[in-house]
Design an enzyme around this catalytic site. Structure first.
Site, PDB file in Angstrom:
ATOM      1  N   TYR A 127      18.039   6.776  31.418  1.00  0.00           N
ATOM      2  CA  TYR A 127      17.363   7.979  32.399  1.00  0.00           C
ATOM      3  C   TYR A 127      16.739   7.489  33.633  1.00  0.00           C
ATOM      4  O   TYR A 127      15.908   8.753  34.473  1.00  0.00           O
ATOM      5  CB  TYR A 127      16.006   8.659  31.544  1.00  0.00           C
ATOM      6  CG  TYR A 127      16.719   9.339  30.339  1.00  0.00           C
ATOM      7  CD1 TYR A 127      18.114  10.359  29.848  1.00  0.00           C
ATOM      8  CD2 TYR A 127      16.908   8.639  28.945  1.00  0.00           C
ATOM      9  CE1 TYR A 127      18.625  10.775  28.701  1.00  0.00           C
ATOM     10  CE2 TYR A 127      17.021   9.553  27.727  1.00  0.00           C
ATOM     11  CZ  TYR A 127      17.787  10.277  27.784  1.00  0.00           C
ATOM     12  OH  TYR A 127      18.560  10.614  26.371  1.00  0.00           O
ATOM     13  N   HIS A 144      20.781 -13.664  32.020  1.00  0.00           N
ATOM     14  CA  HIS A 144      19.510 -13.495  31.088  1.00  0.00           C
ATOM     15  C   HIS A 144      20.388 -13.616  30.024  1.00  0.00           C
ATOM     16  O   HIS A 144      19.927 -11.919  29.748  1.00  0.00           O
ATOM     17  CB  HIS A 144      18.457 -12.946  31.989  1.00  0.00           C
ATOM     18  CG  HIS A 144      17.794 -12.805  31.315  1.00  0.00           C
ATOM     19  ND1 HIS A 144      16.577 -14.075  31.232  1.00  0.00           N
ATOM     20  CD2 HIS A 144      16.619 -12.374  30.227  1.00  0.00           C
ATOM     21  CE1 HIS A 144      15.481 -14.403  30.691  1.00  0.00           C
ATOM     22  NE2 HIS A 144      15.557 -13.044  30.172  1.00  0.00           N
ATOM     23  N   ARG A 173      11.056 -18.744  29.493  1.00  0.00           N
ATOM     24  CA  ARG A 173      10.676 -16.735  29.523  1.00  0.00           C
ATOM     25  C   ARG A 173       9.673 -16.649  29.667  1.00  0.00           C
ATOM     26  O   ARG A 173       9.307 -15.292  30.264  1.00  0.00           O
ATOM     27  CB  ARG A 173      11.111 -17.112  28.206  1.00  0.00           C
ATOM     28  CG  ARG A 173      12.783 -17.117  27.601  1.00  0.00           C
ATOM     29  CD  ARG A 173      12.933 -17.176  25.937  1.00  0.00           C
ATOM     30  NE  ARG A 173      12.678 -15.102  25.911  1.00  0.00           N
ATOM     31  CZ  ARG A 173      13.258 -14.173  24.976  1.00  0.00           C
ATOM     32  NH1 ARG A 173      13.388 -15.607  23.728  1.00  0.00           N
ATOM     33  NH2 ARG A 173      12.968 -13.238  25.033  1.00  0.00           N
TER      34      ARG A 173
END
Length: 825
Positions: free
Chosen positions: A131, A88, A42
Site C-alpha cells: 500500500y 539481503h 545485521r
C-alpha cells in the site's frame, strides 16, 4: 488412497559413512558463526556511514533503481523485492521495517526516504508494503553521491552474482546525526541522534585542530538533538557518554501550564521524549487516575494533528498544576531515560566509541573518499587528454591519415599502421578509427585544443589536491559546510543542567497562599517568587570601572500572595487582572532579574495592536494609588478600583492619539513625579500637587510641551534615595533599536524642581545628528540597562553636568531600570 512403496534395500557395494563429532564443539562453532553473522551482517552499524547492512543495501538499491527525488514514487514492495532478491536474503519483513524507519521523521533526525502513504506513527505500525510508496529523499543522494567513482570498495553479494558496496561514500555524518539501535549476540548498541549543523561544526574544527580535546568538541556538540524535541535534564551523563562511549541521560516532555478554559488550568504537552508515543502516555495516565494514584486531573484530550503533538491535561480547581506536572514526570513516560552505548564496527571490529573517536572515524572515511574520487577524476581526465592529443595529431595530417586507412587491407591492418606511422598508442589509434568524419573540421580542432588545455588544468588541480593533505582536508571541510547549509535545521531539544524550576513531588498539590513577589521584565517576561524575600542581586562587571547587572531589567515588581490577584497597567490606560497562580514560580535560589523560566506575557494575555505593558499594581486599598503620565503631558493620580466582575477596565480617559508612557504605584504619597520630554526637558514636582481623580477622569496638565515635542518618560520615586537620570539621544528617523546614539547618567539632585504644568529644564545637550531623546528614565540608582534580548548594556559613569552631552553607546539601549530592592521597598 495411494499405497506406500517400501524403500529399496541398499546396494551391496553401499558403504555407510558416519562421522563422530563432539556435540559441545559443534554447538560452540555453530553459535559463533551465528553470532558473527548477527554482529557483522545485521545488528551493528558501520562507524563510517552509520548504516547497518540492510539500510545500506536499501539506499544502494534505490540509487541503482534511479528512484531519485525528481522521479515518481514506486511501491515499497518493489524496493523490498529488489533488495531481498539481489543483496539481503533475510526476509521481506525485516527489510520493510528498516525501510519504514528511514522514512519516519520521529525516528530519524534526518530521514533518507520520502514516503507516500501510511508509514505509521509513534504508536502505530505502518501499512503493508503493497500500500505504501517511496523514493529517495535529498539527504540519501548525499549518502550515495560519487559511489560510481571508485570511492568505496565493492564485494560480492550473498550468491556471488552481483557486487555491493562495503560502505557508502556518506557525505553526512549519519551515525551521530541519526543515531542507531540494535541488539546483537553478547553486545548491543544504542546511539542518540544529534544536530547536523553542530556535528559538522565539530568535524570542521577537528580538521583544523586534530588535537582538539573533548571539551573543545562539546562547545560545538553540547548534547543530543532528538527528533521529537523535548528536554534533556542533566548533562553529566552526556559528557560521560562522549568521553567513554557509555552514559545515561534523562529525557523530559515539553509541557506548559496555561488556561485551557476561562476558569480552569491545564497542562499542554507539545513534545514527548524520544521513542515515546502519545497513546502510551494517555494509557498510563488513565491507569493512574483510575487507580487513584494520580490526583488533580479532570480530563485528558489528544488534539494532535498534522501541525504537531498537542495533549491537553485539564487540572481540577484548587490543585497546583506544577505539582501535578511533577507527578506526571515521575509516574508516566513523560520523563524517560536514554542509555547511551556507542558500539559500532571500526575496521570490521566492534568498538565502543566516544565523541572524538566517532568524529575521527567519519573524518578519516571522508578523506579517503575524497582522495579516491579525486584520483578517479584525475585518471579520467588524463585518459581523455590522451585521446584528444592523439586526435589532434591525426587532424594535422588528416589527408595522410585518410589515405593510410583507405590503403589498408582491413581494420586491424589500419590500426597497426596508424600506430607505426604517427607514433600513436593503441587506444589513440582505436579512437581515431571510430571517429566520425564530421569531427575532422577546423572548428573541431579549435574545440579539441581548448578541451586539451582545460583537461591539463584539471589534471594539475587534482595533482595539487592529491599531493597536499591540507588542501584535501580543506575540500572535505568545505563540502561538509555545504551539507550543513543545505540540510541543517535548528536544534529541537533543549538542554538543561538540572531540573530547572519544576516542582518536585514533595510539594503539596494544594497551593498555599504564601506571600511572594510578581516580577515583570523589560522583555515582557512574568514570574513569581517562591516567597517575599528580596533576592540578593550580585553586580557583574560588564566592563572595567562600570558595575552593571548582567541580566534583563526588571521593569516592575509588586508584593502579593500566591493565591492573590494583581493588575497589569498598559499604555492604553487599562488595568488587566491577572491571577498570581497563573504565573510560573521561580525557585528560591533563582537570580530573579534574569527571569529564566518566566512566561512571556503574550502567552497569558492578548494585548491590542500597539498596546505595551508598563507596570504591575496590587489592589491594596491602603495604597495611595497610582500616578501615570501620558505622551501629551497629562498627569493623573487615581486609586485603582478592584472590579471582580471584570477582567480589565480603564483608569484614565485618553484623548485620541494619546497613550500612557509611564505608570507607578505610589508607596507613601510623598514621591516626586517626573516627566522627560523628547526635546530633552525634565520636569519634576511633588505628587501632592496632583489632585486624585476617579477612574473615568482624564487627568490634568503635567508638563508643558513645546511644538512637536512629546513626553517619553514618566515616573515616581523618592528623590532622597540617590536617584539618577538616564537619557539616550538619537535620530527621530532611525528605527528603534538600530541606532546606538549617546547616553548620559546624571544625579537627580542636579535638576531643580518646578511647578506642575511648566516646561522643565534641559537635561541633555543634543549633538550633531541627534534631534530627540529616544529613551529616558529616572529613579533610584544605580541604573541598569539592557539591550536586545535582555542582554546587559554598559552605561557610563555618573556625569554631574545637568545639560551636558552624552557619550557614544557601544550598542543600542532598549530598557533602563532600578534595582529590584528599590521597587519593592
Amino acid at each position: 488412497m495411494a499405497r506406500r512403496t517400501p524403500s529399496a534395500p541398499p546396494p551391496e557395494d553401499f558403504e555407510e559413512h558416519i562421522v563422530d563429532i563432539d556435540v559441545g564443539e559443534e554447538m560452540r562453532s555453530s553459535f559463533l558463526e551465528y553470532a558473527y553473522s548477527v554482529i557483522y551482517s545485521r545488528a551493528l552499524p558501520d562507524a563510517r556511514d552509520g548504516l547497518k547492512p540492510v539500510q545500506r543495501r536499501i539506499l544502494y538499491t534505490m540509487d541503482d533503481m534511479n528512484l531519485r527525488p525528481d522521479r515518481g514514487h514506486v511501491k515499497s514492495a518493489r524496493v523490498v523485492g529488489e533488495v531481498m532478491g539481489r543483496l539481503h536474503p533475510h526476509g521481506d519483513g525485516a527489510i520493510y521495517d528498516a525501510l519504514v524507519r528511514l522514512v519516519q521523521p520521529w525516528s530519524l533526525r534526518l530521514p533518507f526516504i520520502d514516503g507516500h502513504g501510511n508509514f505509521g506513527s509513534p504508536d502505530d505500525g505502518p501499512a503493508a508494503m503493497r500500500y505504501t510508496e517511496c523514493r529517495m529523499d535529498h539527504p540519501a543522494l548525499a549518502m550515495t553521491e560519487s559511489i560510481d567513482e571508485n570511492t568505496v570498495d565493492f564485494r560480492p553479494n550473498y550468491d556471488g552474482r552481483e557486487e555491493e558496496p562495503s560502505v557508502l561514500p556518506a557525505a553526512i555524518p549519519n551515525l551521530l546525526v541519526n543515531g542507531a539501535s540494535g541488539i546483537a549476540v553478547g553486545m548491543a548498541t544504542n546511539m542518540a541522534p544529534h544536530n547536523l549543523v553542530e556535528v559538522v561544526q565539530a568535524v570542521r574544527h577537528l580538521i583544523k585542530k586534530p588535537q582538539a580535546t573533548l571539551d573543545d568538541l562539546m562547545r560545538f556538540v553540547p548534547g543530543p538533538d532528538l527528533p521529537t524535541g523535548g528536554k534533556i535534564v542533566g548533562l553529566d551523563g552526556i559528557r560521560e557518554a562522549y568521553a567513554t562511549g557509555r552514559g545515561k541521560f534523562v529525557m523530559r516532555a515539553t509541557a506548559r501550564v496555561e488556561n485551557v478554559t476561562p476558569r480552569r488550568k491545564g497542562i499542554v504537552v507539545t513534545e514527548l521524549p524520544y521513542n515515546v508515543g502519545p497513546e502510551k502516555v494517555i494509557e498510563r495516565i488513565k491507569t493512574l487516575v483510575q487507580s487513584k494514584k494520580l490526583q488533580g486531573i479532570s480530563d485528558l484530550k489528544n488534539l494532535t494533528d498534522s501541525q504537531g503533538l498537542n495533549l491537553v491535561i485539564e487540572i481540577k480547581n484548587g490543585f497546583n498544576p506544577d505539582a501535578v506536572l511533577a507527578q506526571l514526570y515521575k509516574m508516566t513516560p513523560m520523563e524517560d531515560s536514554f542509555g547511551v552505548n556507542n558500539v559500532a564496527l571500526v575496521d570490521g571490529q566492534p568498538r565502543t566509541l566516544g565523541l572524538k573517536e566517532l568524529l575521527e572515524v567519519f573524518l578519516d572515511h571522508r578523506i579517503v573518499v575524497v582522495r579516491r574520487r579525486s584520483q578517479f577524476r584525475r585518471d579520467k581526465a588524463a585518459a581523455r587528454l590522451h585521446l584528444v592529443e592523439g586526435l589532434l595529431i591525426a587532424i594535422v595530417d588528416i589527408d595522410e591519415v585518410i589515405a593510410l586507412i583507405r590503403a589498408s587491407d582491413d581494420r586491424r591492418h589500419a590500426h597497426g599502421r596508424l600506430m607505426d606511422v604517427f607514433d600513436l598508442s593503441e587506444k589513440q589509434a582505436e579512437y581515431i578509427l571510430d571517429l566520425q568524419l564530421g569531427r575532422l573540421t577546423r572548428f573541431s580542432q579549435i574545440e579539441l585544443e581548448r578541451e586539451a588545455d582545460e583537461l591539463r588544468a584539471t589534471i594539475e588541480e587534482f595533482d595539487a589536491i592529491l599531493s597536499d593533505d591540507g588542501l584535501l582536508r580543506g575540500i572535505v571541510s568545505d563540502e561538509l559546510g555545504a551539507i550543513a547549509k543545505r540540510f541543517g535545521t535548528p536544534r529541537r531539544t533543549v538542554l538543561l543542567e538540572s531540573a530547572g524550576h519544576t516542582v518536585t513531588a514533595a510539594v503539596p498539590l494544594e497551593v498555599a497562599d504564601d506571600p511572594c513577589f510578581v516580577l515583570l521584565s523589560a522583555t515582557g517576561l512574568l514570574a513569581r517568587t517562591s516567597d517575599d524575600t528580596v533576592p540578593e542581586l550580585p553586580d557583574h562587571d560588564v566592563s572595567a570601572g562600570a558595575h552593571r547587572h548582567q541580566h534583563d531589567v526588571i521593569a516592575s515588581a509588586v508584593r502579593t500572595t500566591a493565591r492573590g490577584e494583581i493588575g497589569l497597567l498598559t499604555s492604553a490606560g487599562r488595568v488587566i487582572k491577572l491571577g498570581v497562580l497563573d504565573l510560573p514560580g521561580l525557585p528560591p535560589t533563582a537570580a530573579a532579574p534574569s527571569l529564566q523560566g518566566g512566561l512571556p506575557l503574550v502567552e497569558i494575555l492578548a494585548l491590542r495592536d500597539g498596546e505595551r505593558p508598563l507596570a504591575l499594581t496590587s489592589f491594596d486599598t491602603e495604597s495611595p494609588g497610582l500616578a501615570l503620565g501620558t505622551r501629551s503631558g497629562v498627569v493623573k493620580r487615581v486609586r485603582p478600583e478592584y472590579l471582580p466582575s471584570k477582567d480589565d477596565w480603564e483608569v484614565v480617559a485618553l484623548a485620541d492619539g494619546d497613550e500612557v508612557v509611564g505608570v507607578r504605584q505610589l508607596l507613601t504619597g510623598d514621591e516626586e513625579l517626573c516627566f522627560v520630554t523628547s526635546d530633552a526637558q525634565l520636569l519634576h514636582f511633588p505628587a501632592a500637587a496632583v489632585r486624585p481623580q476617579g477612574r473615568t477622569g482624564s487627568g490634568m496638565a503635567g508638563v508643558k510641551l513645546a511644538a512637536g515635542a512629546s513626553a517619553v518618560f514618566f515616573g515616581a520615586f523618592d528623590p532622597a534615595e540617590d536617584a539618577e537620570v538616564v537619557t539616550v539621544a538619537g535620530s527621530a528617523d532611525a528605527l528603534p533599536g538600530t541606532e546606538s546614539g549617546s547616553v548620559k547618567v546624571t544625579p537627580f539632585s542636579a535638576f531643580p524642581a518646578k511647578g506642575r504644568a511648566t516646561g522643565g529644564v534641559r537635561c541633555h545637550r543634543l549633538l550633531k545628528g541627534e534631534d530627540v531623546l529616544v529613551l529616558a528614565w529616572a529613579g533610584r540608582g544605580p541604573a541598569m540597562a539592557s539591550g536586545s534580548g535582555g542582554a546587559a548594556a554598559q552605561l557610563p559613569d555618573v556625569d554631574p553636568r545637568r545639560d551636558g552631552s552624552g557619550l557614544p553607546l557601544a550598542q543600542p539601549v532598549l530598557a533602563v531600570g532600578s534595582p529590584l530592592a528599590a521597587q519593592v521597598g
